[in-house]
Write an enzyme that holds these catalytic residues in place. Sequence first.
Site, PDB file in Angstrom:
ATOM      1  CG  PHE A 118      -2.025  -0.975   1.153  1.00 26.48           C
ATOM      2  CD1 PHE A 118      -1.769  -2.323   1.318  1.00 26.48           C
ATOM      3  CD2 PHE A 118      -3.326  -0.565   0.893  1.00 26.48           C
ATOM      4  CE1 PHE A 118      -2.790  -3.268   1.209  1.00 26.48           C
ATOM      5  CE2 PHE A 118      -4.354  -1.484   0.791  1.00 26.48           C
ATOM      6  CZ  PHE A 118      -4.091  -2.837   0.946  1.00 26.48           C
ATOM      7  CG  HIS A 230       7.680  -6.711  15.808  1.00 23.80           C
ATOM      8  ND1 HIS A 230       8.742  -5.929  16.193  1.00 23.80           N
ATOM      9  CD2 HIS A 230       6.723  -5.859  15.372  1.00 23.80           C
ATOM     10  CE1 HIS A 230       8.439  -4.657  15.999  1.00 23.80           C
ATOM     11  NE2 HIS A 230       7.218  -4.587  15.493  1.00 23.80           N
ATOM     12  CB  THR A 242       3.144  -4.382  22.382  1.00 19.45           C
ATOM     13  OG1 THR A 242       3.586  -4.728  21.066  1.00 19.45           O
ATOM     14  CG2 THR A 242       4.286  -3.825  23.176  1.00 19.45           C
ATOM     15  CD  GLU A 300       2.724  -4.962  14.733  1.00 15.13           C
ATOM     16  OE1 GLU A 300       3.526  -4.904  13.790  1.00 15.13           O
ATOM     17  OE2 GLU A 300       2.923  -4.396  15.833  1.00 15.13           O
ATOM     18  CG  ASP A 323      14.439  -0.243  12.237  1.00 12.28           C
ATOM     19  OD1 ASP A 323      15.543   0.312  12.005  1.00 12.28           O
ATOM     20  OD2 ASP A 323      13.398   0.382  12.490  1.00 12.28           O
TER      21      ASP A 323
HETATM   22  C1  UD2 Z   1       3.902  -0.829  12.163  1.00 15.98           C
HETATM   23  C2  UD2 Z   1       3.849  -2.092  11.328  1.00 15.98           C
HETATM   24  C3  UD2 Z   1       2.762  -1.921  10.266  1.00 15.98           C
HETATM   25  C4  UD2 Z   1       1.440  -1.668  10.912  1.00 15.98           C
HETATM   26  C5  UD2 Z   1       1.533  -0.444  11.824  1.00 15.98           C
HETATM   27  C6  UD2 Z   1       0.254  -0.324  12.627  1.00 15.98           C
HETATM   28  C7  UD2 Z   1       5.940  -3.266  10.989  1.00 15.98           C
HETATM   29  C8  UD2 Z   1       7.263  -3.210  10.341  1.00 15.98           C
HETATM   30  N1  UD2 Z   1       5.132  -2.248  10.683  1.00 15.98           N
HETATM   31  O1  UD2 Z   1       4.417   0.123  11.207  1.00 15.98           O
HETATM   32  O2  UD2 Z   1       2.657  -3.068   9.467  1.00 15.98           O
HETATM   33  O3  UD2 Z   1       1.041  -2.795  11.643  1.00 15.98           O
HETATM   34  O4  UD2 Z   1       2.636  -0.551  12.747  1.00 15.98           O
HETATM   35  O5  UD2 Z   1       0.279   0.792  13.416  1.00 15.98           O
HETATM   36  O6  UD2 Z   1       5.602  -4.196  11.681  1.00 15.98           O
HETATM   37  N2  UD2 Z   1       0.535   3.536   4.848  1.00 15.98           N
HETATM   38  C9  UD2 Z   1       0.340   4.341   3.722  1.00 15.98           C
HETATM   39  N3  UD2 Z   1       0.059   5.668   3.894  1.00 15.98           N
HETATM   40  C10 UD2 Z   1      -0.040   6.232   5.131  1.00 15.98           C
HETATM   41  C11 UD2 Z   1       0.171   5.417   6.258  1.00 15.98           C
HETATM   42  C12 UD2 Z   1       0.461   4.073   6.095  1.00 15.98           C
HETATM   43  O7  UD2 Z   1       0.431   3.883   2.597  1.00 15.98           O
HETATM   44  O8  UD2 Z   1      -0.293   7.442   5.211  1.00 15.98           O
HETATM   45  C13 UD2 Z   1       0.802   2.108   4.642  1.00 15.98           C
HETATM   46  C14 UD2 Z   1       2.215   1.866   4.138  1.00 15.98           C
HETATM   47  O9  UD2 Z   1       2.210   0.720   3.324  1.00 15.98           O
HETATM   48  C15 UD2 Z   1       2.974   1.609   5.428  1.00 15.98           C
HETATM   49  C16 UD2 Z   1       1.943   0.841   6.240  1.00 15.98           C
HETATM   50  O10 UD2 Z   1       0.682   1.418   5.893  1.00 15.98           O
HETATM   51  O11 UD2 Z   1       4.161   0.876   5.189  1.00 15.98           O
HETATM   52  C17 UD2 Z   1       2.120   0.868   7.754  1.00 15.98           C
HETATM   53  O12 UD2 Z   1       2.190   2.175   8.230  1.00 15.98           O
HETATM   54  P1  UD2 Z   1       3.510   2.713   8.921  1.00 15.98           P
HETATM   55  O13 UD2 Z   1       4.674   2.167   8.189  1.00 15.98           O
HETATM   56  O14 UD2 Z   1       3.437   4.146   9.098  1.00 15.98           O
HETATM   57  O15 UD2 Z   1       3.399   2.062  10.341  1.00 15.98           O
HETATM   58  P2  UD2 Z   1       4.628   1.653  11.276  1.00 15.98           P
HETATM   59  O16 UD2 Z   1       5.918   1.999  10.688  1.00 15.98           O
HETATM   60  O17 UD2 Z   1       4.380   2.121  12.665  1.00 15.98           O
END
Ligand code: UD2
Length: 350
Positions: A118, A230, A242, A300, A323
């Site tokens: 996405f 994770h 968590t 998640e 990471d």
């Molecule tokens: C963690 C998790 C993610 C998800 C999220 C929930 C890992 C590595 N990542 O990532 O899978 O469970 O927590 O809170 O375990 N996205 C968009 N546009 C946006 C926001 C999100 O395209 O404006 C999509 C994009 O593919 C992104 C994913 O959603 O990679 C997850 O969002 P994130 O990467 O901001 O979340 P993160 O890093 O906290």
Amino acid sequence: MHKDQGKTGGVKGYFPKSHLHVLGCTTLLCFSFGYIWYVSSGTSSKVSDTTSSNTQDFHKIKRPRMIYTKPQILKPSRSDVLMMTPWFAPIVWEGTYNSEILNEEFRQRNVTVGLTVFAIKKYVVFLKTFLETAETYFMVGHRVNYYIFTDRPEEVPKVALKEGRNVVVLQVQNYPRWQEISMRRMEMLSYFSQQRFVNEVSYLVCVDVDMKFNDQVGVEILSDLFGTLHPGFYAAERRSFTYERRPASQAYVPRDEGDFYYAGGFFGGTVMEVYKLTKQCHEAIMVDKANGIEAIWQEESHLNKYFVYHKPTKILSPEYLWDDNLGRPEILKKRRFLAVRKNHAAIRNK
Ligand code: UD2
């Protein structure tokens, strides 16, 4: 066990001795006749036709000779990590499998793998690196469909693709909150699995986009249902996971349950299994929404709840989602899929 049945619990108790004798002779005669008939008959009998054509088919399947080091029962390939769960699902670490054998198995089946990602709103900026590195490392030598879900189709970069690989852009809506965007992935994945993916691919691999491939990610990951440890919790105690701990949420996991903490950013399986997972998670998210609650780690948390009660058939080590901020522990022989540094405030909700 009935005392007449003897040690192996055979037929002794069910047939009188004399009958057994007759039965034995009859069986022997049948086998002998069958054997003589089989070896002497040419193409005249139906059964022998089938047998010989099956044998021909078997010989038609061309399998190349494979020369590799024999597995050693008394020398496990890794002794520093768990390689198998208590429900007999392999945990995939470097050094535990042979890519050549696996590639051959999957090539015989001519599988196509769908990689879903996405890129909503500003997250389109991650697509170029994501796709370019996937072309180098993801399912090399196999057929791949990249399914890119985005609200900005015109901003999807053109990346040179190898033979057998396609990009499919699926235009979807966006949501104001990043949490909602992240969660709604479950809904869209379940919808498109049923509508489209089931006709186009055998397996789905569902990942975050703010990532880059840094080493081989191949068919060793494929199985009916797989999740990834994770990177922040692979060595943690259960009490530190968590999971969602509020009983009011559908994602609630009691403190004395759960095997591992799985990452939301890398899971998959057959289209049918991914459909079931994403549908159930989406429905749970909707129930929470109606009850005015959002799970601590959005989808998640729901994924983790699902895996407590639907055990994955394969588990990927943190090599598959790492990471570099977490350092480089000794057990990590490869960093296959790496988080790209991002400024959360600048990129989310934009
Ligand atoms: C963690 C998790 C993610 C998800 C999220 C929930 C890992 C590595 N990542 O990532 O899978 O469970 O927590 O809170 O375990 N996205 C968009 N546009 C946006 C926001 C999100 O395209 O404006 C999509 C994009 O593919 C992104 C994913 O959603 O990679 C997850 O969002 P994130 O990467 O901001 O979340 P993160 O890093 O906290």
